[in-house]
Design a protein around this motif. Sequence first.
Motif, short mmCIF file in Angstrom:
data_model
loop_
_atom_site.label_atom_id
_atom_site.label_comp_id
_atom_site.label_asym_id
_atom_site.label_seq_id
_atom_site.Cartn_x
_atom_site.Cartn_y
_atom_site.Cartn_z
N ASP A 63 -5.87 5.82 -3.55
CA ASP A 63 -6.29 4.84 -2.54
C ASP A 63 -7.21 3.80 -3.18
O ASP A 63 -7.11 2.60 -2.90
CB ASP A 63 -7.01 5.52 -1.38
N ILE A 123 0.84 -1.21 0.00
CA ILE A 123 0.00 0.00 0.00
C ILE A 123 0.87 1.25 0.00
O ILE A 123 0.47 2.29 0.50
CB ILE A 123 -0.98 0.04 1.20
N TRP A 133 -3.54 4.53 7.57
CA TRP A 133 -4.25 4.33 6.31
C TRP A 133 -5.15 3.10 6.41
O TRP A 133 -6.30 3.12 5.97
CB TRP A 133 -3.23 4.15 5.18
N THR A 169 -0.52 6.05 -2.32
CA THR A 169 -1.60 5.98 -1.35
C THR A 169 -1.49 7.16 -0.38
O THR A 169 -0.40 7.58 0.00
CB THR A 169 -1.57 4.66 -0.55
#
Length: 529
Positions: free
Chosen positions: A244, A234, A274, A238
Amino acid sequence: MKPRNTSRGKPQSCCFGLLAVIFLISLSYLTMSKTSMLRFSVVNSQLPPMTNGNTSDMASDVHPVTEDSSIRSQGLETEEAELGRSLACELKDGQCETGHGRMVVKNSSTVVDQDPTRVMASSDELVFNEEERRDNVKPGRKPICDLSNTKSDICEADGDVRIIGKDTHMIYVANSEFSNRETGESWTIKPYARKWDKGSGAKVREVTMKLVKSHGEDKHCDVNHTVPALVFAIGGWTGNFFHDFADVLVPLFETSYHFEAEVQFLIVNIKPLWINKYHKYFEKLSRYKIIDYDNDDRVHCFKQVTLGLRCDQGDFTINPSKDPYGYTMADFTKFTRSAYSLKRDHPVRPGEQAGKKPRILIVTRKATRKFTNVKEIVRMAKKVGFNAVVTEADANITRFSQVVNSCDVMMGVHGSGLTNIVFLPTHSVVIQVVPWGNLDWIAGNYFRDPSRQMKLHYLEYSINEEETTLSELYPRDHAVFKDPMSLHHQGWDTFSRIFLVEQNVKLDVRKFRPVLEHALQLLREQQYR
Protein backbone atom coordinates in the motif's frame (compact mmCIF):
# COMPACT_ATOMS: atom_id res chain seq x y z
CA MET A 1 76.45 49.16 -38.93
CA LYS A 2 73.55 51.48 -39.69
CA PRO A 3 70.21 50.67 -38.12
CA ARG A 4 67.56 49.28 -40.52
CA ASN A 5 65.02 51.85 -41.76
CA THR A 6 61.60 50.67 -40.58
CA SER A 7 59.58 53.70 -41.51
CA ARG A 8 57.93 51.91 -44.47
CA GLY A 9 56.51 49.20 -42.24
CA LYS A 10 54.53 51.51 -39.95
CA PRO A 11 51.54 52.34 -42.21
CA GLN A 12 51.08 48.62 -43.07
CA SER A 13 51.28 47.62 -39.39
CA CYS A 14 48.74 50.29 -38.49
CA CYS A 15 46.38 49.07 -41.19
CA PHE A 16 46.55 45.46 -39.97
CA GLY A 17 46.01 46.58 -36.39
CA LEU A 18 42.92 48.58 -37.32
CA LEU A 19 41.46 45.61 -39.23
CA ALA A 20 42.10 43.32 -36.24
CA VAL A 21 40.26 45.69 -33.89
CA ILE A 22 37.28 45.94 -36.26
CA PHE A 23 37.16 42.13 -36.58
CA LEU A 24 37.21 41.59 -32.79
CA ILE A 25 34.44 44.18 -32.25
CA SER A 26 32.27 42.52 -34.92
CA LEU A 27 32.86 39.05 -33.50
CA SER A 28 32.00 40.24 -30.00
CA TYR A 29 28.77 41.82 -31.23
CA LEU A 30 27.70 38.70 -33.10
CA THR A 31 28.45 36.45 -30.11
CA MET A 32 26.46 38.66 -27.71
CA SER A 33 23.58 38.85 -30.17
CA LYS A 34 23.48 35.07 -30.59
CA THR A 35 23.60 34.52 -26.83
CA SER A 36 20.78 37.01 -26.28
CA MET A 37 18.63 35.30 -28.88
CA LEU A 38 19.20 31.89 -27.25
CA ARG A 39 18.43 33.23 -23.78
CA PHE A 40 15.29 34.98 -25.06
CA SER A 41 14.11 31.74 -26.65
CA VAL A 42 14.58 29.80 -23.41
CA VAL A 43 13.10 32.38 -21.05
CA ASN A 44 10.04 32.80 -23.24
CA SER A 45 9.33 29.08 -23.30
CA GLN A 46 5.68 28.39 -22.51
CA LEU A 47 6.49 25.34 -20.37
CA PRO A 48 6.06 25.65 -16.62
CA PRO A 49 9.49 25.50 -14.92
CA MET A 50 10.42 22.56 -12.74
CA THR A 51 12.20 23.22 -9.49
CA ASN A 52 15.48 21.47 -8.98
CA GLY A 53 15.82 20.01 -5.57
CA ASN A 54 18.02 18.10 -4.36
CA THR A 55 9.85 -6.74 -3.53
CA SER A 56 7.02 -7.07 -2.58
CA ASP A 57 7.26 -7.51 1.16
CA MET A 58 9.29 -10.64 0.63
CA ALA A 59 9.57 -11.66 4.23
CA SER A 60 5.96 -11.09 5.13
CA ASP A 61 3.36 -11.69 2.45
CA VAL A 62 5.57 -11.39 -0.56
CA HIS A 63 5.14 -12.72 -4.02
CA PRO A 64 7.77 -14.23 -6.30
CA VAL A 65 9.74 -11.73 -8.33
CA THR A 66 9.48 -12.36 -12.02
CA GLU A 67 10.27 -9.87 -14.73
CA ASP A 68 7.48 -8.67 -16.94
CA SER A 69 6.97 -5.67 -19.15
CA SER A 70 3.79 -3.70 -18.75
CA ILE A 71 5.02 -1.42 -21.53
CA ARG A 72 3.77 -1.39 -25.10
CA SER A 73 5.01 1.63 -27.03
CA GLN A 74 5.52 2.21 -30.76
CA GLY A 75 9.06 1.47 -31.77
CA LEU A 76 10.05 -0.11 -28.41
CA GLU A 77 11.66 -3.49 -28.10
CA THR A 78 10.12 -5.31 -25.16
CA GLU A 79 13.30 -6.92 -23.87
CA GLU A 80 15.12 -3.64 -23.39
CA ALA A 81 12.05 -2.07 -21.83
CA GLU A 82 11.82 -4.90 -19.31
CA LEU A 83 15.43 -4.63 -18.24
CA GLY A 84 15.35 -0.85 -18.02
CA ARG A 85 18.87 -0.60 -19.39
CA SER A 86 20.56 2.78 -19.75
CA LEU A 87 21.05 3.25 -23.47
CA ALA A 88 22.80 6.19 -25.11
CA CYS A 89 20.51 8.59 -26.96
CA GLU A 90 21.11 10.37 -30.24
CA LEU A 91 19.29 13.67 -30.37
CA LYS A 92 17.57 14.53 -33.64
CA ASP A 93 14.90 17.21 -34.00
CA GLY A 94 14.32 17.33 -30.24
CA GLN A 95 13.79 13.57 -29.96
CA CYS A 96 15.86 10.97 -28.20
CA GLU A 97 16.25 7.95 -30.42
CA THR A 98 18.16 4.79 -29.59
CA GLY A 99 19.16 1.85 -31.67
CA HIS A 100 17.21 -0.33 -29.23
CA GLY A 101 14.28 2.07 -29.01
CA ARG A 102 14.05 1.86 -25.23
CA MET A 103 13.17 5.48 -24.67
CA VAL A 104 11.30 8.06 -26.70
CA VAL A 105 11.54 11.66 -25.57
CA LYS A 106 9.74 14.63 -27.06
CA ASN A 107 9.62 18.30 -26.15
CA SER A 108 12.73 17.89 -24.01
CA SER A 109 13.43 20.87 -21.77
CA THR A 110 16.86 19.56 -20.93
CA VAL A 111 19.74 17.73 -22.52
CA VAL A 112 19.06 14.01 -22.88
CA ASP A 113 22.06 12.00 -21.80
CA GLN A 114 22.86 8.41 -20.97
CA ASP A 115 21.56 8.77 -17.42
CA PRO A 116 17.78 8.21 -17.58
CA THR A 117 17.39 9.38 -13.98
CA ARG A 118 18.94 12.78 -14.54
CA VAL A 119 16.89 15.57 -12.97
CA MET A 120 15.34 17.97 -15.46
CA ALA A 121 16.48 21.55 -15.27
CA SER A 122 14.01 24.42 -15.24
CA SER A 123 13.50 26.18 -18.55
CA ASP A 124 15.49 29.26 -17.57
CA GLU A 125 18.51 27.28 -16.37
CA LEU A 126 19.33 25.31 -19.53
CA VAL A 127 22.85 25.10 -20.89
CA PHE A 128 23.42 23.83 -24.43
CA ASN A 129 26.79 22.50 -25.52
CA GLU A 130 28.24 22.54 -29.03
CA GLU A 131 27.10 18.98 -29.81
CA GLU A 132 23.51 19.89 -28.97
CA ARG A 133 23.67 23.01 -31.14
CA ARG A 134 24.87 20.89 -34.06
CA ASP A 135 21.83 18.64 -33.59
CA ASN A 136 19.53 21.68 -33.63
CA VAL A 137 18.08 20.93 -30.18
CA LYS A 138 15.22 23.29 -29.50
CA PRO A 139 15.20 24.80 -25.99
CA GLY A 140 12.15 24.68 -23.74
CA ARG A 141 10.85 21.27 -24.80
CA LYS A 142 9.55 18.62 -22.43
CA PRO A 143 9.45 14.80 -22.51
CA ILE A 144 6.18 12.96 -23.12
CA CYS A 145 7.01 9.54 -21.62
CA ASP A 146 9.91 8.31 -19.50
CA LEU A 147 10.13 4.52 -19.61
CA SER A 148 13.62 4.28 -18.12
CA ASN A 149 12.70 3.48 -14.51
CA THR A 150 12.65 -0.28 -13.90
CA LYS A 151 9.80 0.12 -11.43
CA SER A 152 7.44 2.67 -12.93
CA ASP A 153 6.67 4.47 -16.20
CA ILE A 154 5.48 8.06 -16.21
CA CYS A 155 4.07 10.21 -19.02
CA GLU A 156 3.54 13.96 -18.79
CA ALA A 157 1.87 16.17 -21.39
CA ASP A 158 0.52 19.68 -21.83
CA GLY A 159 -1.99 20.76 -24.46
CA ASP A 160 -5.59 19.98 -25.31
CA VAL A 161 -5.95 16.74 -23.33
CA ARG A 162 -9.04 14.54 -23.64
CA ILE A 163 -9.31 11.60 -21.23
CA ILE A 164 -11.77 8.79 -21.88
CA GLY A 165 -12.19 5.96 -19.39
CA LYS A 166 -14.50 2.98 -19.09
CA ASP A 167 -13.93 0.57 -22.00
CA THR A 168 -11.58 2.91 -23.89
CA HIS A 169 -8.84 3.88 -21.41
CA MET A 170 -7.37 6.46 -23.79
CA ILE A 171 -5.68 9.81 -23.25
CA TYR A 172 -5.52 11.99 -26.36
CA VAL A 173 -3.12 14.93 -26.44
CA ALA A 174 -3.69 17.41 -29.28
CA ASN A 175 -1.32 20.11 -30.43
CA SER A 176 -1.36 21.73 -33.88
CA GLU A 177 2.43 22.05 -33.66
CA PHE A 178 2.95 18.28 -33.62
CA SER A 179 4.74 17.13 -36.75
CA ASN A 180 3.36 14.41 -39.00
CA ARG A 181 5.99 12.15 -37.53
CA GLU A 182 4.76 12.83 -34.00
CA THR A 183 1.04 12.48 -34.65
CA GLY A 184 -0.17 8.96 -34.15
CA GLU A 185 2.59 8.04 -31.73
CA SER A 186 1.33 6.40 -28.57
CA TRP A 187 2.48 4.86 -25.33
CA THR A 188 0.63 2.11 -23.47
CA ILE A 189 1.57 1.55 -19.83
CA LYS A 190 0.20 0.08 -16.62
CA PRO A 191 0.18 3.07 -14.25
CA TYR A 192 1.21 1.10 -11.16
CA ALA A 193 4.64 1.41 -9.55
CA ARG A 194 5.78 -2.20 -9.93
CA LYS A 195 6.03 -2.79 -13.66
CA TRP A 196 8.66 -5.57 -13.49
CA ASP A 197 6.49 -7.79 -11.29
CA LYS A 198 4.42 -10.12 -13.47
CA GLY A 199 2.09 -11.03 -10.62
CA SER A 200 1.17 -7.46 -9.77
CA GLY A 201 0.98 -6.35 -13.39
CA ALA A 202 -1.64 -8.97 -14.20
CA LYS A 203 -4.01 -7.11 -11.89
CA VAL A 204 -3.59 -3.66 -13.47
CA ARG A 205 -5.36 -2.29 -16.56
CA GLU A 206 -3.43 -0.57 -19.32
CA VAL A 207 -3.89 3.06 -20.32
CA THR A 208 -2.75 4.54 -23.65
CA MET A 209 -1.59 8.08 -24.33
CA LYS A 210 -1.74 9.14 -27.99
CA LEU A 211 -0.61 12.28 -29.81
CA VAL A 212 -3.02 13.79 -32.34
CA LYS A 213 -3.23 16.95 -34.44
CA SER A 214 -6.75 17.76 -33.30
CA HIS A 215 -9.83 16.16 -31.73
CA GLY A 216 -12.82 14.90 -33.67
CA GLU A 217 -16.47 15.47 -32.86
CA ASP A 218 -16.59 12.13 -31.05
CA LYS A 219 -14.30 13.54 -28.38
CA HIS A 220 -16.12 16.72 -27.40
CA CYS A 221 -15.68 17.77 -23.75
CA ASP A 222 -18.29 16.61 -21.27
CA VAL A 223 -16.37 18.04 -18.32
CA ASN A 224 -13.78 20.83 -18.45
CA HIS A 225 -11.24 20.90 -15.65
CA THR A 226 -9.10 23.84 -14.56
CA VAL A 227 -6.52 21.78 -12.65
CA PRO A 228 -4.03 19.13 -13.88
CA ALA A 229 -4.96 15.42 -14.07
CA LEU A 230 -3.10 12.51 -12.49
CA VAL A 231 -4.01 9.03 -13.73
CA PHE A 232 -2.75 6.01 -11.75
CA ALA A 233 -3.76 2.55 -10.54
CA ILE A 234 -4.20 0.99 -7.13
CA GLY A 235 -4.41 -2.64 -8.30
CA GLY A 236 -1.41 -4.93 -8.06
CA TRP A 237 -0.54 -6.04 -4.54
CA THR A 238 -2.48 -3.29 -2.78
CA GLY A 239 -4.19 -4.78 0.23
CA ASN A 240 -0.83 -5.83 1.63
CA PHE A 241 0.13 -3.07 4.07
CA PHE A 242 3.71 -2.80 2.83
CA HIS A 243 2.66 -2.58 -0.82
CA ASP A 244 0.00 0.00 0.00
CA PHE A 245 2.84 2.36 0.88
CA ALA A 246 5.69 1.16 -1.35
CA ASP A 247 3.64 0.87 -4.55
CA VAL A 248 1.04 3.62 -4.17
CA LEU A 249 1.12 6.04 -1.24
CA VAL A 250 4.81 6.99 -1.31
CA PRO A 251 4.93 7.31 -5.14
CA LEU A 252 1.64 9.25 -5.05
CA PHE A 253 3.13 11.72 -2.57
CA GLU A 254 6.28 12.05 -4.66
CA THR A 255 4.26 12.70 -7.84
CA SER A 256 1.46 14.94 -6.58
CA TYR A 257 2.55 16.84 -3.48
CA HIS A 258 3.95 19.79 -5.47
CA PHE A 259 0.46 20.48 -6.87
CA GLU A 260 -0.55 21.64 -3.37
CA ALA A 261 -3.85 19.70 -3.62
CA GLU A 262 -4.80 21.41 -6.90
CA VAL A 263 -4.90 18.18 -8.91
CA GLN A 264 -7.63 15.79 -10.08
CA PHE A 265 -7.07 12.07 -9.46
CA LEU A 266 -8.42 9.55 -11.99
CA ILE A 267 -7.89 6.05 -10.58
CA VAL A 268 -7.66 2.77 -12.48
CA ASN A 269 -8.63 -0.47 -10.67
CA ILE A 270 -10.23 1.59 -7.94
CA LYS A 271 -11.05 -0.10 -4.62
CA PRO A 272 -13.54 2.01 -2.63
CA LEU A 273 -12.78 0.30 0.69
CA TRP A 274 -9.06 0.77 0.14
CA ILE A 275 -9.55 4.45 -0.71
CA ASN A 276 -11.62 4.88 2.43
CA LYS A 277 -8.91 3.22 4.53
CA TYR A 278 -6.36 5.81 3.40
CA HIS A 279 -8.77 8.69 2.86
CA LYS A 280 -6.66 11.08 4.92
CA TYR A 281 -3.82 10.79 2.41
CA PHE A 282 -6.11 11.39 -0.55
CA GLU A 283 -7.90 14.32 1.09
CA LYS A 284 -4.56 15.93 1.91
CA LEU A 285 -3.18 15.51 -1.62
CA SER A 286 -6.25 16.59 -3.63
CA ARG A 287 -9.22 18.87 -2.98
CA TYR A 288 -11.31 17.14 -5.64
CA LYS A 289 -13.54 14.09 -5.67
CA ILE A 290 -11.77 11.07 -7.12
CA ILE A 291 -12.90 9.93 -10.58
CA ASP A 292 -13.41 6.18 -11.06
CA TYR A 293 -11.60 5.93 -14.38
CA ASP A 294 -12.86 2.42 -15.20
CA ASN A 295 -16.55 3.33 -14.88
CA ASP A 296 -16.75 6.93 -16.07
CA ASP A 297 -17.72 7.21 -19.75
CA ARG A 298 -17.56 11.00 -19.93
CA VAL A 299 -14.85 12.87 -21.84
CA HIS A 300 -12.76 14.82 -19.33
CA CYS A 301 -10.75 17.73 -20.69
CA PHE A 302 -7.55 19.09 -19.14
CA LYS A 303 -4.62 21.30 -20.06
CA GLN A 304 -2.08 19.09 -18.31
CA VAL A 305 -1.92 15.36 -17.51
CA THR A 306 0.41 12.96 -15.75
CA LEU A 307 -0.04 9.24 -16.41
CA GLY A 308 1.66 6.96 -13.89
CA LEU A 309 3.52 7.62 -10.65
CA ARG A 310 7.06 8.83 -10.13
CA CYS A 311 9.09 6.68 -7.75
CA ASP A 312 12.53 5.52 -6.73
CA GLN A 313 13.71 2.22 -8.19
CA GLY A 314 13.94 0.80 -4.67
CA ASP A 315 11.04 -0.14 -2.39
CA PHE A 316 9.59 2.22 0.21
CA THR A 317 12.22 4.87 -0.57
CA ILE A 318 12.63 8.25 -2.26
CA ASN A 319 15.89 9.36 -3.85
CA PRO A 320 16.00 13.16 -3.44
CA SER A 321 18.84 13.54 -5.94
CA LYS A 322 16.61 12.05 -8.66
CA ASP A 323 13.34 13.64 -7.58
CA PRO A 324 12.60 16.88 -9.47
CA TYR A 325 11.44 18.52 -6.23
CA GLY A 326 14.05 17.01 -3.93
CA TYR A 327 11.51 15.22 -1.71
CA THR A 328 12.72 12.70 0.89
CA MET A 329 11.18 9.95 2.99
CA ALA A 330 11.52 12.34 5.94
CA ASP A 331 9.22 14.69 4.02
CA PHE A 332 6.77 11.85 3.52
CA THR A 333 6.67 10.95 7.23
CA LYS A 334 6.24 14.62 8.15
CA PHE A 335 3.36 14.80 5.67
CA THR A 336 1.92 11.59 7.18
CA ARG A 337 1.99 12.99 10.71
CA SER A 338 0.20 16.09 9.45
CA ALA A 339 -2.44 14.06 7.58
CA TYR A 340 -3.23 11.99 10.68
CA SER A 341 -2.87 14.89 13.15
CA LEU A 342 -0.10 13.12 15.07
CA LYS A 343 1.26 15.32 17.82
CA ARG A 344 4.77 14.04 18.44
CA ASP A 345 7.62 15.00 16.11
CA HIS A 346 10.39 13.79 18.42
CA PRO A 347 10.81 10.96 20.97
CA VAL A 348 11.31 11.23 24.72
CA ARG A 349 14.85 11.73 25.95
CA PRO A 350 15.35 9.44 29.02
CA GLY A 351 15.86 11.43 32.21
CA GLU A 352 14.61 14.67 30.72
CA GLN A 353 11.31 14.48 32.60
CA ALA A 354 11.28 12.96 36.08
CA GLY A 355 9.42 9.64 36.23
CA LYS A 356 8.75 9.51 32.47
CA LYS A 357 10.19 6.45 30.77
CA PRO A 358 10.43 5.97 27.02
CA ARG A 359 7.84 3.64 25.50
CA ILE A 360 8.69 0.61 23.41
CA LEU A 361 6.07 -0.81 21.04
CA ILE A 362 6.35 -4.57 20.57
CA VAL A 363 4.46 -5.45 17.38
CA THR A 364 3.16 -9.01 17.56
CA ARG A 365 1.78 -11.27 14.84
CA LYS A 366 -1.06 -13.80 15.00
CA ALA A 367 -0.05 -16.51 12.59
CA THR A 368 3.50 -16.60 11.22
CA ARG A 369 6.83 -15.27 12.47
CA LYS A 370 5.29 -14.49 15.83
CA PHE A 371 7.13 -14.09 19.14
CA THR A 372 6.52 -17.16 21.32
CA ASN A 373 7.87 -15.57 24.51
CA VAL A 374 6.37 -12.09 24.54
CA LYS A 375 6.14 -11.95 28.34
CA GLU A 376 9.89 -12.55 28.69
CA ILE A 377 10.60 -9.78 26.18
CA VAL A 378 8.36 -7.37 28.09
CA ARG A 379 10.07 -8.15 31.41
CA MET A 380 13.49 -7.55 29.88
CA ALA A 381 12.37 -4.28 28.29
CA LYS A 382 11.14 -3.05 31.68
CA LYS A 383 14.41 -4.05 33.34
CA VAL A 384 16.35 -2.00 30.82
CA GLY A 385 14.17 1.06 31.46
CA PHE A 386 11.20 1.05 29.08
CA ASN A 387 7.46 1.09 29.46
CA ALA A 388 6.27 -1.66 27.13
CA VAL A 389 3.23 -1.60 24.83
CA VAL A 390 2.29 -4.92 23.19
CA THR A 391 -0.16 -5.00 20.30
CA GLU A 392 -0.83 -6.26 16.82
CA ALA A 393 -1.05 -3.85 13.92
CA ASP A 394 -4.59 -2.47 13.71
CA ALA A 395 -6.50 -2.19 10.42
CA ASN A 396 -7.86 1.13 11.70
CA ILE A 397 -5.02 3.37 10.55
CA THR A 398 -6.26 6.47 12.36
CA ARG A 399 -6.34 4.66 15.70
CA PHE A 400 -3.13 2.67 15.33
CA SER A 401 -1.12 5.63 14.03
CA GLN A 402 -1.80 7.35 17.37
CA VAL A 403 -0.44 4.33 19.25
CA VAL A 404 2.72 4.19 17.14
CA ASN A 405 3.32 7.92 17.41
CA SER A 406 3.05 7.73 21.21
CA CYS A 407 6.07 5.38 21.33
CA ASP A 408 9.79 6.04 21.10
CA VAL A 409 11.01 2.60 20.04
CA MET A 410 9.28 0.08 17.81
CA MET A 411 10.33 -3.56 17.45
CA GLY A 412 8.99 -6.54 15.55
CA VAL A 413 9.85 -9.55 13.43
CA HIS A 414 10.34 -8.75 9.75
CA GLY A 415 6.95 -8.33 8.08
CA SER A 416 4.49 -5.81 6.75
CA GLY A 417 3.58 -4.64 10.26
CA LEU A 418 6.90 -2.79 10.43
CA THR A 419 5.58 -0.45 7.73
CA ASN A 420 3.96 1.43 10.63
CA ILE A 421 7.34 3.11 11.22
CA VAL A 422 5.96 5.94 9.04
CA PHE A 423 4.00 7.13 12.11
CA LEU A 424 6.97 7.24 14.50
CA PRO A 425 8.41 10.56 15.66
CA THR A 426 11.60 11.56 13.84
CA HIS A 427 14.78 10.19 15.51
CA SER A 428 12.89 7.31 17.14
CA VAL A 429 14.41 3.82 17.11
CA VAL A 430 13.39 0.84 14.97
CA ILE A 431 14.46 -2.69 15.94
CA GLN A 432 13.92 -5.31 13.26
CA VAL A 433 14.21 -8.95 14.33
CA VAL A 434 15.36 -10.95 11.29
CA PRO A 435 14.18 -14.58 11.11
CA TRP A 436 16.46 -17.52 10.37
CA GLY A 437 17.27 -18.33 6.74
CA ASN A 438 19.65 -15.75 5.27
CA LEU A 439 16.97 -13.04 5.17
CA ASP A 440 19.34 -10.22 6.08
CA TRP A 441 19.41 -8.59 2.65
CA ILE A 442 15.64 -8.77 2.24
CA ALA A 443 15.06 -7.36 5.71
CA GLY A 444 17.53 -4.56 5.12
CA ASN A 445 16.24 -3.63 1.69
CA TYR A 446 12.65 -3.23 2.86
CA PHE A 447 13.15 -1.61 6.26
CA ARG A 448 16.79 -0.78 7.04
CA ASP A 449 17.26 1.65 4.16
CA PRO A 450 13.79 3.25 4.44
CA SER A 451 14.23 3.72 8.21
CA ARG A 452 17.42 5.67 7.74
CA GLN A 453 15.83 7.78 5.01
CA MET A 454 13.03 8.62 7.47
CA LYS A 455 15.66 9.86 9.95
CA LEU A 456 15.00 6.98 12.32
CA HIS A 457 17.69 5.06 14.20
CA TYR A 458 17.79 1.48 12.91
CA LEU A 459 18.91 -1.58 14.86
CA GLU A 460 18.85 -5.15 13.58
CA TYR A 461 18.89 -8.46 15.43
CA SER A 462 19.28 -11.69 13.45
CA ILE A 463 18.22 -14.80 15.35
CA ASN A 464 20.31 -17.97 15.50
CA GLU A 465 19.39 -21.65 15.17
CA GLU A 466 18.39 -21.84 18.84
CA GLU A 467 15.87 -19.01 18.48
CA THR A 468 13.84 -20.38 15.58
CA THR A 469 11.02 -22.88 15.93
CA LEU A 470 12.25 -24.50 12.72
CA SER A 471 14.51 -26.53 15.02
CA GLU A 472 11.35 -28.34 16.14
CA LEU A 473 10.45 -29.26 12.55
CA TYR A 474 13.78 -30.08 10.89
CA PRO A 475 16.91 -31.95 12.02
CA ARG A 476 20.08 -29.92 12.45
CA ASP A 477 21.73 -31.60 9.47
CA HIS A 478 18.90 -30.46 7.16
CA ALA A 479 19.53 -27.80 4.49
CA VAL A 480 17.35 -25.45 6.54
CA PHE A 481 20.34 -25.10 8.87
CA LYS A 482 23.28 -26.30 6.78
CA ASP A 483 22.55 -24.49 3.53
CA PRO A 484 19.53 -22.12 3.64
CA MET A 485 20.46 -20.52 0.32
CA SER A 486 19.94 -23.82 -1.48
CA LEU A 487 16.29 -23.59 -0.46
CA HIS A 488 16.09 -20.01 -1.76
CA HIS A 489 17.20 -21.36 -5.12
CA GLN A 490 14.36 -23.88 -5.20
CA GLY A 491 11.90 -21.07 -5.81
CA TRP A 492 9.40 -18.90 -4.04
CA ASP A 493 7.04 -21.63 -2.89
CA THR A 494 9.74 -23.54 -1.02
CA PHE A 495 11.43 -20.44 0.34
CA SER A 496 8.26 -18.80 1.63
CA ARG A 497 6.75 -21.98 3.04
CA ILE A 498 9.78 -22.74 5.21
CA PHE A 499 11.20 -19.39 6.24
CA LEU A 500 8.10 -17.18 6.21
CA VAL A 501 5.18 -19.46 7.06
CA GLU A 502 6.51 -22.31 9.20
CA GLN A 503 8.85 -20.20 11.33
CA ASN A 504 8.20 -18.48 14.66
CA VAL A 505 10.69 -16.74 16.94
CA LYS A 506 11.71 -17.40 20.54
CA LEU A 507 14.10 -14.58 21.45
CA ASP A 508 17.00 -15.27 23.76
CA VAL A 509 16.28 -12.23 25.92
CA ARG A 510 19.75 -12.25 27.51
CA LYS A 511 21.37 -11.99 24.09
CA PHE A 512 18.79 -9.43 23.03
CA ARG A 513 19.31 -7.18 26.06
CA PRO A 514 22.29 -5.23 24.57
CA VAL A 515 20.07 -4.24 21.63
CA LEU A 516 17.50 -2.76 24.03
CA GLU A 517 20.24 -0.96 25.93
CA HIS A 518 21.61 0.43 22.68
CA ALA A 519 18.16 1.74 21.78
CA LEU A 520 17.91 3.48 25.15
CA GLN A 521 21.34 5.04 24.67
CA LEU A 522 20.36 6.36 21.23
CA LEU A 523 17.39 8.11 22.79
CA ARG A 524 19.64 9.68 25.43
CA GLU A 525 21.95 11.04 22.76
CA GLN A 526 19.22 12.80 20.77
CA GLN A 527 20.32 16.17 19.36
CA TYR A 528 17.03 17.24 17.81
CA ARG A 529 16.51 20.34 19.89
